[in-house]
Structure formats: structure tokens, C-alpha cells
Design a protein around this motif. Structure first.
Motif: not given
Length: 553
Positions: A57-66
Motif C-alpha cells: 500500500l505504501e508503494l501505491g499498490i491497491g485494489r485492482g492493480d496488477v
């Protein structure tokens, strides 16, 4: 816990992340993973997953990201699997055996925001492979850039070798145990998940074209886990050894089945080595596994096999009748041995043998019954019309566990279904009294002299006819100007047996087989069959050998 789940349909309405969290809480002090003699409890595994999820999440990865991975079968990628699902990201394991062109094409189609790669797998330099696929990949301040793959923001490296992988994010830095995790926010993410969320991009087995990307929600992999546990008679004290790579569907099954659904202990191996597998089974008393024919043959052919305690009593097979006999001879008396038929598009289980079927012929020669809710029909490969019971044709099915289409390939998806809503599998087989028998890919059905010949069926017949002479057989079709394709069998004789001439073998075959099924050539094969990293027979190598040596004199 497992007994309760097996008696309910709760798995159909929940997510893997929700079941995994519940399992970890209820089995906190029990061993979840064992790798290189290091054990990890469910509580410790869950903590790692929480830390990693927070880092993602801190890397900017969230729901729907591959999140695409080039994974080794190691604990790091187990944690990545569950952390990705926990935050609602999409899991996309990629094949370590691909070349740069295949990898580039799939990455561009799937558009990952993050790639997590092992640095090296055996002799293969995986980071070099990634750079060959994305030659313009540049690193700066912890981020990456590629015009070939503009979606990509980060590459994380799991270091298994001693060499430096500077410039990439180090996986271990994302697991800082001192990291503070917002438990309330994490719980909201888990609770928001729905069984119908698409959270998987699973690659089909590539043939001659680029691997297709099948989209799954949670129901396909959980159906496979549920019915596997049910038909294997799994209990929470079972110990499952994983023989498959984690980019293969059977690797995904191992994670979902054991760690999310059943609460059993999972033993990992970083690459299948027959001797190491035997030692692990012996040392830890492993009780169940899934294996392709090459896995079973590899273990059985270890020179001092009988010196090891082979404690497997629950086995899933993806093989031929000979494989069933081989596994039965290896396992403890009374072992549950289930044949299956599977496809990526159904998550992947389509049919599975029953643990309480007492008809050994059905268990050996069929691939079980369709899962509850799966409707199977066999259709003529030329007319598309249903065939009479017992006749071979293309296996077609409707299923509540079907994939949600091929990613960015709407036309391919549409072509795969007929007007009645049946998915056309591309597989050849028959349905007899409710049991499926898989006879190979349609590409393994050769047109010889105007007749459809299943190379899988020919192999099975030869092993029955020459059981006292042949150790194993692989049958192929070789292009021929006269026959269209001629049937060729590669034969590995039993120790001390010489291979008779093709003329002699053909004469015997004509007494037991249809004339058009009798191989035109029998070729001697010495030693082990060539295999891929997944443990499947490398038929491309066998095909080249057959084409070179099956010459009419």
C-alpha cells in the motif's frame, strides 16, 4: 474448522483473504510452512503477510492493480500471494521458462504496476530475462520506467543467489517486523472483498501462440480447493508437499488448499528434485501431494527409493492409467488416489475421482466425475454436434466456476463459447456413464489416413499390450505426405528387454487395436524422458526426435 467448511457452501460466498485470515487466527500456533527445515507458524505467516500488505500500500499498490511475479517456490512468494489478495490487488504469476518475447507480450497485455521477481532459478538468470523482455527498463530513486511497459512503477527482487541486485527494491525490506500496520484499515480491505471480485490473472499453457490471460474471481480456485479437500478426505493433520512451481495452477492450488482453506502444513521445495522430495517425505512424514507423471517417475526411479519411507496416502494425479498403477505401487496400502481433469479456464478443476469409488477400473481409466454444478457434453470436432455416449469428441462444459474471459481478448473469449453457452475446451475425450476420460489435446489427436487417432489412447493401449516388455511409451503424430500424419511411438523398454522390430510389434498390435491406431514406427528411447520445470513431459523435444528418426525405409 475444516470439517465445518466441508459441510457448508461458505467457501462459495467468501474470498481467499477472508478464509486465510480466519484460518490463521484459528490455527495460530500450528505450523503453516516448512522450507529448508525452517518452520513458520500460522501466526508468524499472517504477521508477514500483514507487513507486506502494508508495504505494498505504501508503494501505491491497491485494489485492482496488477502484481506480476516471476516466482520461486519459496515463502516470499507465499506471503506475496496472500498480501496481494488482502489489499485487493490482482495476482499474476508468470512462467520462468518463457523467452523474452513471450514475457514482453504478456507483460504489455497485463500492464502490471509492480513486478516481483526471484533473481535466479537454477541456472536461469531471471533478472536478465526481465531486462531482455524490457530492454529500456531504467531505475531511479526506487522506481522504474519503461516505455515498453508504461504501467510499471516498481520491481522488487527476491534474492536467492549471493550476487548483488542493486537498483531494485529488496523484498526483505518490505517485511520489516517493526513496521506499524493499521489493523483497522487492513481489516476494512479484507471485509470489502467479494467472492466475485476479479483478483487473478492466470496464464494458460502456451502452445504455439502467446499465452492467454484468464481472469478469475475467487470461486474457481476455492472450488478447486474445496472439492480437492473433500475427495481426498483431507484432515487438518495432513502434511502436503508441493512439487510444482508457484506459477503453475497446481502451485496456486497448494497455497489456497492448505493455507487458506484446510489449515494443513505445507512443505515447499525450491525446484523439484526427486531425491530431495523423497528425503522430505521421509523426514516429515508427508501425507499428500499433487504430481504430474514425471514427478512420480522421477521419485520412483531414484536408485534407493525403497530405502525411504514413502508416507504419501493421499495423491492427486494428472496422468494416464500407467501413472495410476505407478502411484498405487509407491503409496501406502489403501491410499486415496484421485485422477483429475483440469483446465486453467475452470480454475482449474473440471472433474475429479471420488475417494470412495470401489471400482478400481473407473479410478484408473477415467478422470472422475464433473464437479457438482459442472455440465459436460462431448461434441463432434468437425460438426460441433453432441456425440452418443462413450464416443470421443471435444470436451465442452458449462460451469459455475468458469473464468470471466480472456483479458483484453474479447474475440478469443467469444470464440471459446458456443450458442448454448458451452465452453469449448480444445481437449479430446469421452463421457461414459457420468465419468470423463481425457484423451489429450485436440492437437494430440492426429488425422491419420482419414481417421482421428488419440495419441494418449494409443500410449495406454501399448502399455497394456506390452506390459511385460515396455517400461513407458510416448506417442506422437509426425507429418506425412501420404497419411497426413503417421503415428509414432517412442518406447523405453523394461530393464533387460530389447525392443523388437517395428514389423514384429505392429503384428502384435493388429490383434488388439484398430488398424489406424497401430503406430507406423516404434523408436527406442533410453533414459529419462525430458521434462519441463513444471514436471510435464517435454513433448517438443520428443517431437523433434520423432521427426528426425521416423523415416520410412
Amino acid at each position: 474448522m475444516l470439517a465445518q467448511r466441508l459441510l457448508s457452501q461458505d467457501w462459495y460466498h467468501r474470498t481467499i483473504a477472508q478464509l486465510f485470515q480466519e484460518t490463521c487466527r484459528r490455527k495460530a500456533d500450528h505450523t503453516a510452512l516448512v522450507f529448508e527445515e525452517q518452520a513458520l507458524s500460522y501466526a508468524a505467516l499472517y504477521h508477514e503477510v500483514q507487513c507486506l500488505a502494508h508495504s505494498l500500500l505504501e508503494l501505491g499498490i491497491g485494489r485492482g492493480d496488477v502484481i506480476s511475479s516471476l516466482p520461486s517456490a519459496t515463502p516470499e512468494f507465499v506471503s506475496l500471494y496472500f498480501a496481494s489478495l488482502q489489499i485487493g490487488a490482482i495476482v499474476n504469476p508468470l512462467n520462468l521458462l518463457w523467452g523474452p518475447q513471450e514475457l514482453q507480450g504478456v507483460l504489455q497485455r497485463n500492464a502490471p504496476k509492480l513486478v516481483v521477481a526471484v533473481d535466479q532459478q537454477g541456472p536461469r538468470d531471471i533478472l536478465a530475462l526481465l531486462h531482455s523482455a524490457l530492454p529500456d527498463l531504467q531505475q531511479h530513486a526506487g522506481r522504474v520506467h519503461s516505455q515498453l511497459l508504461p504501467s510499471l512503477q516498481h520491481v522488487v527482487c527476491v534474492q536467492r543467489s549471493r550476487r548483488s541486485a542493486s537498483g531494485y527494491l529488496d523484498f526483505q525490506s518490505l517485511l520489516d517486523p517493526a513496521r506499524k500496520v493499521d489493523q483497522a484499515a487492513m481489516q476494512r480491505l479484507i471485509d470489502q472483498g467479494s467472492a466475485t471480485d476479479i483478483q487473478f490473472m492466470c496464464q494458460t499453457s502456451g502452445t504455439t501462440s502467446l499465452s492467454k490471460t484468464a481472469l478469475w474471481d475467487h470461486r474457481p480456485p476455492l472450488a478447486t480447493a474445496h472439492f480437492t479437500a473433500r475427495n481426498l478426505r483431507l484432515v487438518e493433520s495432513d502434511r502436503y508437499i508441493n512439487l510444482a512451481p508457484l506459477y503453475h495452477n497446481s502451485g496456486i492450488l497448494a497455497l489456497t488448499l492448505n493455507l487458506a482453506y484446510a489449515g494443513t502444513t505445507l512443505y515447499l521445495m525450491d525446484g523439484f528434485q526427486p531425491l530431495e522430495a523423497l528425503k522430505t517425505i521421509d523426514r516429515h512424514g508427508c501425507t499428500c501431494t499433487f504430481g504430474f507423471d514425471a514427478h512420480w517417475q522421477g521419485m520412483r526411479r531414484v536408485a534407493d527409493f525403497k530405502h525411504y519411507r514413502f508416507s504419501i496416502n493421499k495423491a492427486i494425479l494428472a496422468g494416464e492409467p500407467r501413472s495410476y498403477d505407478l502411484v498405487r505401487s509407491m503409496c501406502v496400502p489403501g491410499a486415496t488416489i484421485n485422477n483429475l481433469y483440469a483446465q486453467t479456464e475452470n480454475g482449474p478443476l473440471v472433474s475429479l475421482a471420488d475417494h470412495d469409488c470401489v471400482n478400481d477400473s473407473i479410478n484408473k481409466y477415467t478422470h472422475g466425475r464433473p464437479l457438482p454444478g459442472v455440465e459436460v457434453v462431448i461434441k463432434d470436432i468437425e460438426t460441433g454436434q453432441p456425440v452418443v455416449q462413450g464416443q470421443p469428441g471435444e470436451i465442452c462444459y458449462r460451469s459455475p466456476y468458469l473464468f470471466r474471459g480472456y483479458h483484453q481478448q474479447a474475440a478469443e473469449t467469444q470464440r471459446a463459447f458456443d450458442a448454448q453457452g458451452y465452453f469449448h475446451s480444445g481437449d479430446y475425450g469421452h463421457l461414459d456413464n457420468g465419468y470423463i476420460t481425457y484423451l489429450g489435446r485436440l492437437g494430440g489427436v492426429v488425422k491419420s489416413g482419414g481417421e482421428n487417432v488419440s495419441t494418449t489412447k494409443v500410449t495406454s493401449q501399448l502399455l497394456e499390450i506390452f506390459s511385460a516388455h515396455f517400461d513407458d511409451v510416448k506417442t506422437l503424430g509426425v507429418e506425412d505426405a501420404y497419411w497426413g500424419a503417421k503415428v509414432v511411438s517412442l518406447v523405453r523398454p523394461l530393464p533387460g528387454q530389447a525392443l523388437p522390430s517395428t514389423t514384429e510389434l505392429r503384428e502384435v498390435c493388429k490383434q488388439h487395436m484398430a488398424s489406424y491406431e497401430v503406430p507406423r514406427h516404434f523408436l527406442l528411447w533410453e533414459g529419462d524422458w525430458p521434462v519441463t520445470a513444471e514436471g510435464k513431459i517435454d513433448f517438443k523435444r520428443l517431437q523433434r526426435h520423432a521427426q528426425e528418426h521416423a523415416v520410412d525405409g
